[in-house]
Design a protein around this motif. Sequence first.
Motif, short mmCIF file in Angstrom:
data_model
loop_
_atom_site.label_atom_id
_atom_site.label_comp_id
_atom_site.label_asym_id
_atom_site.label_seq_id
_atom_site.Cartn_x
_atom_site.Cartn_y
_atom_site.Cartn_z
N SER A 5 0.82 -1.20 0.00
CA SER A 5 0.00 0.00 0.00
C SER A 5 0.86 1.26 0.00
CB SER A 5 -0.92 0.00 1.23
OG SER A 5 -1.65 1.22 1.32
N GLN A 50 1.23 4.35 -2.82
CA GLN A 50 1.02 5.76 -2.49
C GLN A 50 2.22 6.61 -2.90
OE1 GLN A 50 -0.92 6.38 1.54
NE2 GLN A 50 -0.68 4.15 1.59
N GLU A 59 -4.26 4.15 5.00
CA GLU A 59 -4.01 5.17 3.99
C GLU A 59 -4.21 6.58 4.55
OE1 GLU A 59 -6.61 3.99 0.86
OE2 GLU A 59 -5.23 2.45 0.08
#
Length: 392
Positions: A32, A36, A374
């Motif tokens: 993840s 990003q 996130e």
Amino acid sequence: MGKSYDGNILLVSNYPSDVGYAWWLMEHFWVSLSKQFEQLSNMAFLAYPSVKAVPDAIENSNIEVVELTVPGSTKAEREKLKHFIKSNHIAHIYFTDRPWFNISYLTLRSYGIQNIVVHDHTPGDRPPIRGIKGLVKAARNRLPLACADTQFCVSELMRQRSIQNARIPHRRCITVQNGTPPIQGNQEQRDAARKALGISDNAVVCVTTGRAHPYKRFDFIIEVASEVSKRNQEHKLVFLLIGDGPMLPELRSNIERLDLTTSVKLLGFRSDARELLAAADVAIHAALGEGFSLSIVEYMSAGLPVLVPNIPSVKQAIDHEINGFVFGENDVDSAAYFMRKLAADIHLRSAMGKNAKNKAIRDFSLVSCTESFERACNRAFFTHSSKSQPYL
């Protein structure tokens, strides 16, 4: 979305690349983060202390794997790390289970690291620290260069532990609630799992998963099995203990000594541990402490009522008499009583199991965990908000 610091990120593993255990969630977080950073045209590197086979999740990502010891225990290791950080424009480091305060962070910052994030999964219940000791600890943990910049905590209870016991500034602690993918099971899977394990259809099966380590208390579960077998004549109860670890020889000896070889199956490491939950009717988790147990959430997701000790960090997900039972800490009789109660009542097991599954879906899904992660990354890596706050 303005970046707090322009540069790449170094993700740091605490274990060799071919050792997994329950690290799939950290791999999920690493992937993840790499996505990003890629969106901002930056790169993610993953440092293993040694590199052999690389997990599929990492192999199929855009993460560049390197062999580095961070921060390094020898001069050669430190020089290699320094060169790597400078030549690859590393501005951020993401650690797992590293301390908030560490003198080595001064060295890392001298190499060019500007932002250090630690993701804390460490287990245990620790009391608040106050008085002079608390003031000293709080002062130390506000030294900006020797401390991390942000800590991710696996639950709100663990965030409060960080604030009250570790005395980390509350603005620096962010909750990223642990979660797991849903576990789907059906009668066909249940029948197949039981057949493979040699368990009859009419047996009531209790499962536990984890490391066969004193901290996880597999020995306690064997004592519970022994107590249940003495008083439970109406229902056949089988215990599945799944997991590898240093206690296996001792546990096997205990099972034989207590004449439990037909009712306690010590399975060791199983790559299909999640699938084997389909064979179970109830679960027990007897650890002395947790950060936030993914095993417990997996039991719940599989629709199993869960027995846990009256230890705050272990019982976080369980509501007594709703989706499981909370027994007295180190109380074999209490745990055995609730086990017999569940074994005797299929309707109670079904109702509690449904409640457990609903809570797992609602509060502890991997989707909500990823969204929370996130948001935390946005604050810790990509905005000025965390850097603009006073170090209080």
